[in-house]
Scaffold this motif. Structure first.
Motif, PDB file in Angstrom:
ATOM      1  N   PHE A   8      35.969  44.640  43.877  1.00  0.00           N
ATOM      2  CA  PHE A   8      35.147  43.657  44.603  1.00  0.00           C
ATOM      3  C   PHE A   8      35.934  43.192  45.817  1.00  0.00           C
ATOM      4  O   PHE A   8      36.723  42.251  45.728  1.00  0.00           O
ATOM      5  CB  PHE A   8      34.786  42.488  43.662  1.00  0.00           C
ATOM      6  CG  PHE A   8      33.673  42.843  42.726  1.00  0.00           C
ATOM      7  CD1 PHE A   8      33.825  43.832  41.770  1.00  0.00           C
ATOM      8  CD2 PHE A   8      32.437  42.228  42.828  1.00  0.00           C
ATOM      9  CE1 PHE A   8      32.786  44.202  40.928  1.00  0.00           C
ATOM     10  CE2 PHE A   8      31.389  42.581  41.997  1.00  0.00           C
ATOM     11  CZ  PHE A   8      31.561  43.571  41.036  1.00  0.00           C
ATOM     12  N   TYR A 131      22.689  40.337  37.630  1.00  0.00           N
ATOM     13  CA  TYR A 131      23.840  39.476  37.305  1.00  0.00           C
ATOM     14  C   TYR A 131      23.362  38.249  36.545  1.00  0.00           C
ATOM     15  O   TYR A 131      22.641  37.411  37.090  1.00  0.00           O
ATOM     16  CB  TYR A 131      24.543  39.065  38.603  1.00  0.00           C
ATOM     17  CG  TYR A 131      26.009  38.698  38.476  1.00  0.00           C
ATOM     18  CD1 TYR A 131      26.642  38.536  37.250  1.00  0.00           C
ATOM     19  CD2 TYR A 131      26.778  38.517  39.620  1.00  0.00           C
ATOM     20  CE1 TYR A 131      27.990  38.210  37.171  1.00  0.00           C
ATOM     21  CE2 TYR A 131      28.123  38.196  39.554  1.00  0.00           C
ATOM     22  CZ  TYR A 131      28.728  38.039  38.326  1.00  0.00           C
ATOM     23  OH  TYR A 131      30.056  37.710  38.258  1.00  0.00           O
ATOM     24  N   LYS A 156      24.943  42.654  34.115  1.00  0.00           N
ATOM     25  CA  LYS A 156      26.320  42.173  34.242  1.00  0.00           C
ATOM     26  C   LYS A 156      26.375  40.723  33.806  1.00  0.00           C
ATOM     27  O   LYS A 156      25.556  39.910  34.253  1.00  0.00           O
ATOM     28  CB  LYS A 156      26.730  42.329  35.713  1.00  0.00           C
ATOM     29  CG  LYS A 156      28.034  41.673  36.065  1.00  0.00           C
ATOM     30  CD  LYS A 156      28.517  42.149  37.415  1.00  0.00           C
ATOM     31  CE  LYS A 156      29.547  41.181  37.969  1.00  0.00           C
ATOM     32  NZ  LYS A 156      30.518  41.762  38.826  1.00  0.00           N
ATOM     33  N   GLY A 186      31.345  40.430  34.065  1.00  0.00           N
ATOM     34  CA  GLY A 186      31.571  39.886  35.406  1.00  0.00           C
ATOM     35  C   GLY A 186      32.025  38.451  35.370  1.00  0.00           C
ATOM     36  O   GLY A 186      31.692  37.665  36.255  1.00  0.00           O
ATOM     37  N   GLU A 191      39.478  40.310  33.466  1.00  0.00           N
ATOM     38  CA  GLU A 191      40.454  40.890  32.533  1.00  0.00           C
ATOM     39  C   GLU A 191      40.723  39.954  31.352  1.00  0.00           C
ATOM     40  O   GLU A 191      40.982  40.406  30.235  1.00  0.00           O
ATOM     41  CB  GLU A 191      41.778  41.178  33.265  1.00  0.00           C
ATOM     42  CG  GLU A 191      41.747  42.414  34.148  1.00  0.00           C
ATOM     43  CD  GLU A 191      41.286  42.147  35.573  1.00  0.00           C
ATOM     44  OE1 GLU A 191      40.698  41.067  35.832  1.00  0.00           O
ATOM     45  OE2 GLU A 191      41.499  43.018  36.437  1.00  0.00           O
ATOM     46  N   SER A 206      34.352  44.020  36.339  1.00  0.00           N
ATOM     47  CA  SER A 206      34.687  43.877  37.748  1.00  0.00           C
ATOM     48  C   SER A 206      36.042  43.196  37.833  1.00  0.00           C
ATOM     49  O   SER A 206      36.314  42.265  37.078  1.00  0.00           O
ATOM     50  CB  SER A 206      33.633  43.013  38.431  1.00  0.00           C
ATOM     51  OG  SER A 206      33.314  41.876  37.648  1.00  0.00           O
ATOM     52  N   SER A 207      36.855  43.630  38.766  1.00  0.00           N
ATOM     53  CA  SER A 207      38.172  43.015  38.905  1.00  0.00           C
ATOM     54  C   SER A 207      38.345  42.444  40.295  1.00  0.00           C
ATOM     55  O   SER A 207      38.518  43.172  41.261  1.00  0.00           O
ATOM     56  CB  SER A 207      39.271  44.045  38.648  1.00  0.00           C
ATOM     57  OG  SER A 207      40.535  43.448  38.855  1.00  0.00           O
TER      58      SER A 207
HETATM   59  O1  GLR Z   1      30.631  39.206  42.496  1.00  0.00           O
HETATM   60  C1  GLR Z   1      31.826  39.130  42.174  1.00  0.00           C
HETATM   61  O2  GLR Z   1      32.738  39.005  42.996  1.00  0.00           O
HETATM   62  C2  GLR Z   1      32.132  39.226  40.738  1.00  0.00           C
HETATM   63  O3  GLR Z   1      31.439  39.864  40.028  1.00  0.00           O
HETATM   64  C3  GLR Z   1      33.212  38.463  40.110  1.00  0.00           C
HETATM   65  C4  GLR Z   1      34.575  39.022  39.955  1.00  0.00           C
HETATM   66  O4  GLR Z   1      34.769  40.338  40.279  1.00  0.00           O
HETATM   67  C5  GLR Z   1      35.070  38.716  38.576  1.00  0.00           C
HETATM   68  O5  GLR Z   1      34.698  39.657  37.664  1.00  0.00           O
HETATM   69  C6  GLR Z   1      36.553  38.469  38.602  1.00  0.00           C
HETATM   70  O6  GLR Z   1      36.915  37.375  39.113  1.00  0.00           O
HETATM   71  O7  GLR Z   1      37.329  39.281  38.133  1.00  0.00           O
END
Ligand code: GLR
Length: 311
Positions: A8, A131, A156, A186, A191, A206-207
């Motif tokens: 992301f 989402y 998500k 999400g 993590e 999502s990271s």
């Molecule tokens: O739209 C976004 O940025 C997300 O889905 C949130 C982040 O990627 C979230 O999963 C995280 O903070 O790791």
């Protein structure tokens, strides 16, 4: 379709506050080179809520060009239903492979209302991931209903209700599909909860941390895949849990801290747009300590990272 850790990217700005498309392309290129399995541009971390439609189109186009078909690229869409549909159209025109549909603003919503929102905000010819977050809260029935829409390929969760999410996974698998429908974790700093999500049938996540600490994020991902508990615990203790504690110390830090982290890693971010605020100096110092501790906790086998500052 998505194979690996989902990236992301941030949306970098120039000194005058305009979107820095060159730096965006460089940031995304570094992430894909480092091993991202998919890119979600102009989503939460990419400040979708701060972009106007013209900028959004340029951001998605720049991302698609930087990725060059190497991995799938999805773009955020959301807000008022007609606006969300307009963003879906812009994403399609810019060459995105799909959209991540973010919640509508400033209203409560029922299950049937959310299903209608998803149907009208998306295009039948463009895959969409829904989402579940903030005011867009699905239950088993409405999740099954959106999963039946042909364009919806995934769901998500950013709400964190594992009881409900495990029932949604089961209901969709039993009533709609099978195996190919996708489920994503999400949550902020995903993590931290991924071991639990994985156990209820949600393998993808999502990271946001990948944007500034790709070596740590990939080390964690590989340890999850390998069932390497010692590395998972070492990275949670040194990096992810301290990061989650720091995130809780400022409103909007889920995004502001990531941009501060990108700067710590040696790349410009241009800060955040309102209503987000910059990370306080003492929190920036703490973030630097957390990043260093996370890098030190990585097993020696993890390859050198092209995105960080040579540590
Ligand atoms: O739209 C976004 O940025 C997300 O889905 C949130 C982040 O990627 C979230 O999963 C995280 O903070 O790791």
């Amino acid at each position: 379709m998505f194979n690996g850790l989902l990236f992301f990217p941030i949306t970098p700005y120039l000194d005058d506050g305009e979107v820095d498309l060159d730096e965006l392309a460089a940031h995304i290129g570094r992430g894909v080179d480092a091993g991202a399995g998919g890119v979600f541009v102009a989503c939460g971390t990419g400040e979708f809520s701060a972009l106007e439609p013209g900028e959004y189109g340029e951001v998605v186009r720049a991302a698609v060009a930087a990725i060059g078909g190497r991995v799938p690229v999805y773009a955020g869409a959301g807000g008022p239903v007609r606006t969300a549909r307009r963003f879906s159209d812009l994403a399609a025109a810019a060459g995105a492979d799909g959209v991540l549909l973010l919640p509508p603003y400033l209203t409560e919503a029922s299950g049937p209302g959310l299903v209608a929102y998803v149907r009208e905000a998306t295009r039948e010819d463009l895959p969409a991931i829904v989402y579940n977050r903030a005011n867009a809260r699905f239950d088993e029935r409405s999740a099954v209903a959106v999963a039946q829409l042909p364009q919806v390929i995934g769901f998500k969760d950013g709400a964190g209700d594992l009881d409900l999410m495990s029932r949604i996974v089961r209901a969709v698998r039993d009533e709609v599909d099978h195996n190919s429908f996708l489920f994503f974790n999400g949550m902020p700093t995903a993590e931290v909860t991924q071991r639990a999500y994985r156990a209820i049938g949600v393998p993808l996540y999502s990271s946001a941390a990948f944007a500034f600490a790709p070596r740590i994020a990939l080390g964690y991902y590989d340890a999850l895949e390998a069932g390497d508990l010692a590395t998972l615990e070492a990275l949670e203790r040194s990096f992810y849990h301290p990061l989650a504690r720091l995130r809780a110390r400022g409103a909007g830090y889920a995004v502001s801290l990531i941009k501060a982290g990108v700067e710590l890693a040696g790349h410009p971010s241009g800060g955040v747009r309102p209503p987000l605020t910059e990370v306080a100096p003492e929190h920036r110092e703490e973030l630097a300590r957390i990043l260093a501790a996370g890098l030190d906790a990585l097993p020696d086998t993890v390859a050198a990272d092209p995105m960080t500052t040579g540590r």
